[in-house]
Design a protein around this motif. Sequence first.
Motif, PDB file in Angstrom:
ATOM      1  N   ASP A   1       0.753  -1.236  -0.048  1.00  0.00           N
ATOM      2  CA  ASP A   1       0.095  -0.024   0.140  1.00  0.00           C
ATOM      3  C   ASP A   1       0.922   1.270  -0.192  1.00  0.00           C
ATOM      4  O   ASP A   1       0.277   2.623  -0.401  1.00  0.00           O
ATOM      5  CB  ASP A   1      -1.027   0.019   1.099  1.00  0.00           C
ATOM      6  N   GLN A   2       1.985   1.069   0.561  1.00  0.00           N
ATOM      7  CA  GLN A   2       2.946   2.394   0.563  1.00  0.00           C
ATOM      8  C   GLN A   2       3.688   2.646  -0.891  1.00  0.00           C
ATOM      9  O   GLN A   2       4.358   1.569  -1.237  1.00  0.00           O
ATOM     10  CB  GLN A   2       4.120   2.107   1.651  1.00  0.00           C
ATOM     11  N   LYS A   3       3.496   3.829  -1.410  1.00  0.00           N
ATOM     12  CA  LYS A   3       4.139   4.116  -2.567  1.00  0.00           C
ATOM     13  C   LYS A   3       5.561   4.724  -2.326  1.00  0.00           C
ATOM     14  O   LYS A   3       6.289   4.754  -3.293  1.00  0.00           O
ATOM     15  CB  LYS A   3       3.275   4.910  -3.437  1.00  0.00           C
ATOM     16  N   THR A   4       5.808   5.307  -1.290  1.00  0.00           N
ATOM     17  CA  THR A   4       6.968   6.010  -0.805  1.00  0.00           C
ATOM     18  C   THR A   4       7.203   5.701   0.798  1.00  0.00           C
ATOM     19  O   THR A   4       6.259   5.498   1.418  1.00  0.00           O
ATOM     20  CB  THR A   4       6.985   7.466  -1.039  1.00  0.00           C
ATOM     21  N   ASP A   5       8.427   5.688   1.205  1.00  0.00           N
ATOM     22  CA  ASP A   5       8.825   5.292   2.498  1.00  0.00           C
ATOM     23  C   ASP A   5       8.196   6.817   3.188  1.00  0.00           C
ATOM     24  O   ASP A   5       8.661   7.717   2.755  1.00  0.00           O
ATOM     25  CB  ASP A   5      10.370   5.244   2.723  1.00  0.00           C
ATOM     26  N   MET A   6       7.775   6.395   4.344  1.00  0.00           N
ATOM     27  CA  MET A   6       7.162   7.507   5.096  1.00  0.00           C
ATOM     28  C   MET A   6       7.493   7.187   6.544  1.00  0.00           C
ATOM     29  O   MET A   6       7.066   6.040   7.193  1.00  0.00           O
ATOM     30  CB  MET A   6       5.744   7.722   5.015  1.00  0.00           C
ATOM     31  N   ALA A   7       7.756   8.261   7.378  1.00  0.00           N
ATOM     32  CA  ALA A   7       8.021   8.268   9.059  1.00  0.00           C
ATOM     33  C   ALA A   7       7.500   9.373   9.672  1.00  0.00           C
ATOM     34  O   ALA A   7       7.754  10.606   9.133  1.00  0.00           O
ATOM     35  CB  ALA A   7       9.528   8.037   8.925  1.00  0.00           C
ATOM     36  N   TYR A   8       6.814   9.261  10.769  1.00  0.00           N
ATOM     37  CA  TYR A   8       6.288  10.091  11.567  1.00  0.00           C
ATOM     38  C   TYR A   8       6.975   9.881  13.040  1.00  0.00           C
ATOM     39  O   TYR A   8       6.868   9.058  13.614  1.00  0.00           O
ATOM     40  CB  TYR A   8       4.935  10.099  11.594  1.00  0.00           C
ATOM     41  N   VAL A   9       7.179  10.872  13.508  1.00  0.00           N
ATOM     42  CA  VAL A   9       7.719  11.052  14.909  1.00  0.00           C
ATOM     43  C   VAL A   9       6.838  12.007  15.853  1.00  0.00           C
ATOM     44  O   VAL A   9       6.679  13.219  15.474  1.00  0.00           O
ATOM     45  CB  VAL A   9       9.172  11.539  15.027  1.00  0.00           C
ATOM     46  N   ASN A  10       6.089  11.448  16.971  1.00  0.00           N
ATOM     47  CA  ASN A  10       5.280  12.382  17.464  1.00  0.00           C
ATOM     48  C   ASN A  10       4.335  12.870  16.183  1.00  0.00           C
ATOM     49  O   ASN A  10       3.893  14.179  16.548  1.00  0.00           O
ATOM     50  CB  ASN A  10       5.639  13.393  18.388  1.00  0.00           C
ATOM     51  N   ASP A  11       3.624  12.222  15.453  1.00  0.00           N
ATOM     52  CA  ASP A  11       2.595  12.843  14.303  1.00  0.00           C
ATOM     53  C   ASP A  11       3.251  13.867  13.359  1.00  0.00           C
ATOM     54  O   ASP A  11       2.694  14.545  12.560  1.00  0.00           O
ATOM     55  CB  ASP A  11       1.482  13.365  15.006  1.00  0.00           C
ATOM     56  N   GLU A  12       4.610  14.168  13.647  1.00  0.00           N
ATOM     57  CA  GLU A  12       5.236  15.040  12.585  1.00  0.00           C
ATOM     58  C   GLU A  12       5.980  14.102  11.465  1.00  0.00           C
ATOM     59  O   GLU A  12       6.824  13.411  11.878  1.00  0.00           O
ATOM     60  CB  GLU A  12       6.350  15.904  13.227  1.00  0.00           C
ATOM     61  N   ALA A  13       5.884  14.342  10.556  1.00  0.00           N
ATOM     62  CA  ALA A  13       6.633  13.880   9.367  1.00  0.00           C
ATOM     63  C   ALA A  13       8.003  14.081   8.951  1.00  0.00           C
ATOM     64  O   ALA A  13       8.265  15.308   9.135  1.00  0.00           O
ATOM     65  CB  ALA A  13       5.984  14.059   7.946  1.00  0.00           C
ATOM     66  N   LEU A  14       8.947  12.973   8.919  1.00  0.00           N
ATOM     67  CA  LEU A  14      10.261  13.273   8.985  1.00  0.00           C
ATOM     68  C   LEU A  14      10.517  13.571   7.498  1.00  0.00           C
ATOM     69  O   LEU A  14      10.079  13.141   6.560  1.00  0.00           O
ATOM     70  CB  LEU A  14      11.030  11.974   9.317  1.00  0.00           C
ATOM     71  N   THR A  15      11.462  14.736   7.419  1.00  0.00           N
ATOM     72  CA  THR A  15      11.819  14.964   6.254  1.00  0.00           C
ATOM     73  C   THR A  15      13.550  15.238   6.147  1.00  0.00           C
ATOM     74  O   THR A  15      14.010  15.175   7.154  1.00  0.00           O
ATOM     75  CB  THR A  15      11.457  16.342   5.829  1.00  0.00           C
ATOM     76  N   GLY A  16      14.259  15.599   5.439  1.00  0.00           N
ATOM     77  CA  GLY A  16      15.698  15.921   5.323  1.00  0.00           C
ATOM     78  C   GLY A  16      16.596  15.007   6.050  1.00  0.00           C
ATOM     79  O   GLY A  16      16.457  13.919   5.821  1.00  0.00           O
ATOM     80  N   ARG A  17      17.361  15.405   6.786  1.00  0.00           N
ATOM     81  CA  ARG A  17      18.470  14.529   7.531  1.00  0.00           C
ATOM     82  C   ARG A  17      17.953  13.477   8.172  1.00  0.00           C
ATOM     83  O   ARG A  17      18.233  12.469   8.440  1.00  0.00           O
ATOM     84  CB  ARG A  17      19.446  15.479   8.215  1.00  0.00           C
ATOM     85  N   GLY A  18      16.543  13.992   8.863  1.00  0.00           N
ATOM     86  CA  GLY A  18      16.089  13.051   9.688  1.00  0.00           C
ATOM     87  C   GLY A  18      15.584  11.749   9.213  1.00  0.00           C
ATOM     88  O   GLY A  18      15.762  10.825   9.574  1.00  0.00           O
ATOM     89  N   MET A  19      15.021  12.175   7.883  1.00  0.00           N
ATOM     90  CA  MET A  19      14.329  10.787   7.343  1.00  0.00           C
ATOM     91  C   MET A  19      15.452  10.170   6.396  1.00  0.00           C
ATOM     92  O   MET A  19      15.627   8.941   6.462  1.00  0.00           O
ATOM     93  CB  MET A  19      13.465  11.588   6.101  1.00  0.00           C
ATOM     94  N   GLU A  20      16.533  10.771   6.266  1.00  0.00           N
ATOM     95  CA  GLU A  20      17.705  10.180   5.664  1.00  0.00           C
ATOM     96  C   GLU A  20      18.477   9.134   6.475  1.00  0.00           C
ATOM     97  O   GLU A  20      18.662   8.015   6.128  1.00  0.00           O
ATOM     98  CB  GLU A  20      18.891  11.180   5.246  1.00  0.00           C
ATOM     99  N   ARG A  21      18.241   9.456   7.802  1.00  0.00           N
ATOM    100  CA  ARG A  21      19.020   8.713   8.841  1.00  0.00           C
ATOM    101  C   ARG A  21      18.310   7.398   9.195  1.00  0.00           C
ATOM    102  O   ARG A  21      18.835   6.174   9.247  1.00  0.00           O
ATOM    103  CB  ARG A  21      19.271   9.243  10.299  1.00  0.00           C
ATOM    104  N   VAL A  22      16.727   7.557   8.984  1.00  0.00           N
ATOM    105  CA  VAL A  22      15.762   6.314   9.217  1.00  0.00           C
ATOM    106  C   VAL A  22      16.123   5.473   8.040  1.00  0.00           C
ATOM    107  O   VAL A  22      16.261   4.414   8.323  1.00  0.00           O
ATOM    108  CB  VAL A  22      14.581   6.995   9.350  1.00  0.00           C
ATOM    109  N   ALA A  23      16.049   6.046   6.864  1.00  0.00           N
ATOM    110  CA  ALA A  23      16.048   5.334   5.459  1.00  0.00           C
ATOM    111  C   ALA A  23      17.295   4.584   5.364  1.00  0.00           C
ATOM    112  O   ALA A  23      17.103   3.505   4.942  1.00  0.00           O
ATOM    113  CB  ALA A  23      15.779   6.308   4.611  1.00  0.00           C
ATOM    114  N   THR A  24      18.455   5.099   5.906  1.00  0.00           N
ATOM    115  CA  THR A  24      19.852   4.430   6.013  1.00  0.00           C
ATOM    116  C   THR A  24      19.714   3.174   6.639  1.00  0.00           C
ATOM    117  O   THR A  24      20.041   1.932   5.949  1.00  0.00           O
ATOM    118  CB  THR A  24      21.063   5.204   6.230  1.00  0.00           C
ATOM    119  N   ILE A  25      19.110   3.256   7.739  1.00  0.00           N
ATOM    120  CA  ILE A  25      18.975   2.161   8.513  1.00  0.00           C
ATOM    121  C   ILE A  25      17.999   0.974   7.754  1.00  0.00           C
ATOM    122  O   ILE A  25      18.195  -0.239   7.775  1.00  0.00           O
ATOM    123  CB  ILE A  25      18.433   2.393   9.973  1.00  0.00           C
ATOM    124  N   ILE A  26      16.907   1.311   7.535  1.00  0.00           N
ATOM    125  CA  ILE A  26      15.903   0.513   7.101  1.00  0.00           C
ATOM    126  C   ILE A  26      16.523  -0.033   5.629  1.00  0.00           C
ATOM    127  O   ILE A  26      16.416  -1.331   5.372  1.00  0.00           O
ATOM    128  CB  ILE A  26      14.631   1.307   6.735  1.00  0.00           C
TER     129      ILE A  26
END
Length: 335
Positions: free
Chosen positions: A59-84
């Motif tokens: 169902d997911q067309k792109t990777d998406m991450a939320y911390v306390n309901d705030e969508a992660l972007t930029g470096r924050g998302m990059e760090r999460v995506a690298t691990i995943i």
Amino acid sequence: MKASAIAHSNIAFIKYWGRSAEHPPLYNIPLNDTVSMTKLGLEDDVHLKTLTTIAFTDDQKTDMAYVNDEALTGRGMERVATIIDMLRESSGCELKFLMRSRNDFPTQAGMASSASGFAALARAAASALGLEMNAEDLSKIVRIGSGSAARSLHSGYVYFNRGTSHETSFAEQICDNDAFDIRAVIAVIDADRKKVTSDDGHASALTSPFNEARVMTSQKQAATIREAILERDFSSLGYIAEENCKYMHAVMMTSEPPLFYWQPDTLRVIKSVMRFREEGLECYFTIDAGPNVHCLCRPQDMEELNRLIRNLEGVKRTIQAKPGPGAYDTGQHLF
Ligand code: PMV
């Protein structure tokens, strides 16, 4: 392919500040060995934990991450995506992910929310992908997102070996949370998001003329504090932790650009801790990359220390903590 995990924050007694320039920056290999205690918050509203749910789905067309309901972007998302990405590669999964995460304590305020966050993320993702990885193996991957998070995978007291390569740079347990009971009273001075993240700070550490001295001393202190923990020697642990904290903040203040995480009220707590100690209540301070102060004490002194710290001018609240559990799977899903 959905799983959830809980991880707790940790406090470093021997700090990680600065990544090695001898290895690819991606690997985030720390300059020195570090030692920490994973913490369990003892307040009704704060357990110092992160709960994370991740699902890999069509169902997911792109990777998406939320911390306390705030969508992660930029470096924050990059760090999460690298691990995943690394975990996805190991499992052969090509599906996109949705991640939701919740902290029960201030985010990015020098209270190690990245530690519990990345540890919970990796534990949940490994489970969702069906990877059987122990905490040591997972810590190598978690280190890439946050060096301190690698330690939060383990319960109790933890030693991070800086190592000489990606394979040899990992966190291991010194002893479990119930093996040695010490307490922390955290003086919250400012719970707002800090302006300079530790991620940026690690890059500037090498510009301080005191950096090399801190790294050399930290190596020795890491070995000594490990012994102190194994011998249940609170006085040595507290003394070394306090010294190591001062060295890290000296490097921060003398880096280019300089970093002053302390506020006037931080210094008030530091001086008070030193005074309480002189007056017979044995306690020590340590501070991560923020203005808030962890005051370490023996279990029988926590109530008294908490009362004293809570009443100091500039202290918004206190959070009492004890040695806590490592990252674990839970059936409590956020979606
Ligand atoms: O893991 P990071 O990149 O958030 O860095 C952590 C830095 C300190 O908290 C200041 C020290 C430590 O070892 O936890």
